[in-house]
Design a protein around this motif. Structure first.
Motif, PDB file in Angstrom:
ATOM      1  N   LEU A  38       0.841  -1.191   0.000  1.00  0.00           N
ATOM      2  CA  LEU A  38       0.000   0.000   0.000  1.00  0.00           C
ATOM      3  C   LEU A  38       0.879   1.244   0.000  1.00  0.00           C
ATOM      4  O   LEU A  38       0.423   2.337   0.297  1.00  0.00           O
ATOM      5  CB  LEU A  38      -0.920  -0.012   1.226  1.00  0.00           C
ATOM      6  CG  LEU A  38      -1.748  -1.286   1.412  1.00  0.00           C
ATOM      7  CD1 LEU A  38      -2.543  -1.226   2.704  1.00  0.00           C
ATOM      8  CD2 LEU A  38      -2.660  -1.517   0.221  1.00  0.00           C
ATOM      9  N   GLY A  39       2.145   1.063  -0.323  1.00  0.00           N
ATOM     10  CA  GLY A  39       3.116   2.150  -0.298  1.00  0.00           C
ATOM     11  C   GLY A  39       4.137   1.887   0.791  1.00  0.00           C
ATOM     12  O   GLY A  39       5.005   1.042   0.652  1.00  0.00           O
ATOM     13  N   VAL A  97      -7.907  -3.546  -3.524  1.00  0.00           N
ATOM     14  CA  VAL A  97      -6.467  -3.641  -3.815  1.00  0.00           C
ATOM     15  C   VAL A  97      -6.186  -3.536  -5.318  1.00  0.00           C
ATOM     16  O   VAL A  97      -5.040  -3.659  -5.735  1.00  0.00           O
ATOM     17  CB  VAL A  97      -5.849  -4.934  -3.240  1.00  0.00           C
ATOM     18  CG1 VAL A  97      -5.847  -4.886  -1.719  1.00  0.00           C
ATOM     19  CG2 VAL A  97      -6.560  -6.171  -3.754  1.00  0.00           C
ATOM     20  N   LYS A  98      -7.228  -3.287  -6.102  1.00  0.00           N
ATOM     21  CA  LYS A  98      -7.038  -3.133  -7.544  1.00  0.00           C
ATOM     22  C   LYS A  98      -6.039  -1.993  -7.789  1.00  0.00           C
ATOM     23  O   LYS A  98      -6.159  -0.909  -7.221  1.00  0.00           O
ATOM     24  CB  LYS A  98      -8.364  -2.824  -8.231  1.00  0.00           C
ATOM     25  CG  LYS A  98      -8.238  -2.765  -9.731  1.00  0.00           C
ATOM     26  CD  LYS A  98      -9.566  -2.566 -10.400  1.00  0.00           C
ATOM     27  CE  LYS A  98      -9.336  -2.548 -11.911  1.00  0.00           C
ATOM     28  NZ  LYS A  98     -10.577  -2.354 -12.637  1.00  0.00           N
ATOM     29  N   GLY A  99      -5.028  -2.289  -8.602  1.00  0.00           N
ATOM     30  CA  GLY A  99      -3.994  -1.309  -8.899  1.00  0.00           C
ATOM     31  C   GLY A  99      -2.840  -1.306  -7.904  1.00  0.00           C
ATOM     32  O   GLY A  99      -1.842  -0.620  -8.112  1.00  0.00           O
ATOM     33  N   LYS A 100      -2.964  -2.072  -6.822  1.00  0.00           N
ATOM     34  CA  LYS A 100      -1.885  -2.190  -5.830  1.00  0.00           C
ATOM     35  C   LYS A 100      -0.993  -3.359  -6.221  1.00  0.00           C
ATOM     36  O   LYS A 100      -1.445  -4.319  -6.849  1.00  0.00           O
ATOM     37  CB  LYS A 100      -2.436  -2.423  -4.422  1.00  0.00           C
ATOM     38  CG  LYS A 100      -3.445  -1.405  -3.959  1.00  0.00           C
ATOM     39  CD  LYS A 100      -2.805  -0.089  -3.665  1.00  0.00           C
ATOM     40  CE  LYS A 100      -3.836   0.878  -3.092  1.00  0.00           C
ATOM     41  NZ  LYS A 100      -3.357   2.237  -3.072  1.00  0.00           N
ATOM     42  N   LYS A 101       0.277  -3.294  -5.839  1.00  0.00           N
ATOM     43  CA  LYS A 101       1.230  -4.356  -6.179  1.00  0.00           C
ATOM     44  C   LYS A 101       1.092  -5.527  -5.201  1.00  0.00           C
ATOM     45  O   LYS A 101       1.226  -5.355  -3.994  1.00  0.00           O
ATOM     46  CB  LYS A 101       2.654  -3.820  -6.129  1.00  0.00           C
ATOM     47  CG  LYS A 101       3.672  -4.880  -6.492  1.00  0.00           C
ATOM     48  CD  LYS A 101       5.091  -4.354  -6.408  1.00  0.00           C
ATOM     49  CE  LYS A 101       6.028  -5.462  -6.815  1.00  0.00           C
ATOM     50  NZ  LYS A 101       7.147  -5.620  -5.972  1.00  0.00           N
ATOM     51  N   ASP A 107       5.990 -12.190   1.712  1.00  0.00           N
ATOM     52  CA  ASP A 107       6.875 -11.702   2.774  1.00  0.00           C
ATOM     53  C   ASP A 107       7.186 -10.230   2.537  1.00  0.00           C
ATOM     54  O   ASP A 107       7.862  -9.880   1.570  1.00  0.00           O
ATOM     55  CB  ASP A 107       8.163 -12.527   2.795  1.00  0.00           C
ATOM     56  CG  ASP A 107       9.042 -12.239   4.005  1.00  0.00           C
ATOM     57  OD1 ASP A 107       8.935 -11.148   4.604  1.00  0.00           O
ATOM     58  OD2 ASP A 107       9.863 -13.115   4.335  1.00  0.00           O
ATOM     59  N   TRP A 108       6.701  -9.367   3.417  1.00  0.00           N
ATOM     60  CA  TRP A 108       6.904  -7.926   3.284  1.00  0.00           C
ATOM     61  C   TRP A 108       8.389  -7.566   3.208  1.00  0.00           C
ATOM     62  O   TRP A 108       8.780  -6.639   2.506  1.00  0.00           O
ATOM     63  CB  TRP A 108       6.221  -7.203   4.442  1.00  0.00           C
ATOM     64  CG  TRP A 108       6.395  -5.720   4.431  1.00  0.00           C
ATOM     65  CD1 TRP A 108       7.069  -4.961   5.345  1.00  0.00           C
ATOM     66  CD2 TRP A 108       5.866  -4.787   3.466  1.00  0.00           C
ATOM     67  NE1 TRP A 108       6.998  -3.634   5.006  1.00  0.00           N
ATOM     68  CE2 TRP A 108       6.262  -3.503   3.856  1.00  0.00           C
ATOM     69  CE3 TRP A 108       5.104  -4.929   2.310  1.00  0.00           C
ATOM     70  CZ2 TRP A 108       5.921  -2.353   3.142  1.00  0.00           C
ATOM     71  CZ3 TRP A 108       4.764  -3.795   1.583  1.00  0.00           C
ATOM     72  CH2 TRP A 108       5.165  -2.524   2.002  1.00  0.00           C
ATOM     73  N   LEU A 109       9.241  -8.309   3.897  1.00  0.00           N
ATOM     74  CA  LEU A 109      10.672  -8.006   3.895  1.00  0.00           C
ATOM     75  C   LEU A 109      11.317  -8.319   2.549  1.00  0.00           C
ATOM     76  O   LEU A 109      12.406  -7.829   2.255  1.00  0.00           O
ATOM     77  CB  LEU A 109      11.399  -8.764   5.007  1.00  0.00           C
ATOM     78  CG  LEU A 109      10.893  -8.511   6.434  1.00  0.00           C
ATOM     79  CD1 LEU A 109      11.801  -9.192   7.437  1.00  0.00           C
ATOM     80  CD2 LEU A 109      10.764  -7.034   6.737  1.00  0.00           C
TER      81      LEU A 109
END
Length: 117
Positions: A38-39, A97-101, A107-109
């Motif tokens: 989300l950034g 979440v459309k358009g989000k990567k 894994d966020w890391l």
């Protein structure tokens, strides 16, 4: 009570100080969810993947503080999920979440690590 964290609240991440009074129980992969960027922070939604998480034991006061941080404005909703350490609260993202990567590794890391072809 237990809580699952998967992004900026994880150890050595920008908001990990929020978890200082929690007791780290261990790592866990949750099935049936997908991780999105989300950034500056992630969101988890129901899906077909796995998400790498950390499970913590927290008290009611700490859970209240995290609720104020995460559920303000309806961005996240808590959902109880099973873990090897007992049921734990997971903050599930409530907006589209459309358009989000999507973070395919879960894994966020590893969000900036190029995927293998």
């Amino acid at each position: 009570m237990r809580i699952i964290v998967y992004g900026s609240l994880r150890r050595k991440q920008g908001n990990s100080h929020w978890m200082t009074n929690g007791q780290w129980l261990g790592d866990h992969l949750i099935d049936g969810y997908e991780l999105y960027s989300l950034g500056l922070y992630p969101g988890v939604v129901t899906g077909s993947g796995q998400v790498y998480c950390e499970v913590y034991r927290v008290d009611a006061s700490m859970l209240g503080e995290l609720d104020a941080l995460r559920t303000k404005g309806g961005e996240y909703k808590r959902e109880l999920v099973p873990t090897p350490y007992g049921s734990a609260w997971l903050y599930v993202y409530q907006r589209p979440v459309k358009g989000k990567k999507r973070i395919d590794s879960g894994d966020w890391l590893l969000r900036d690590v190029p995927e293998k072809e």
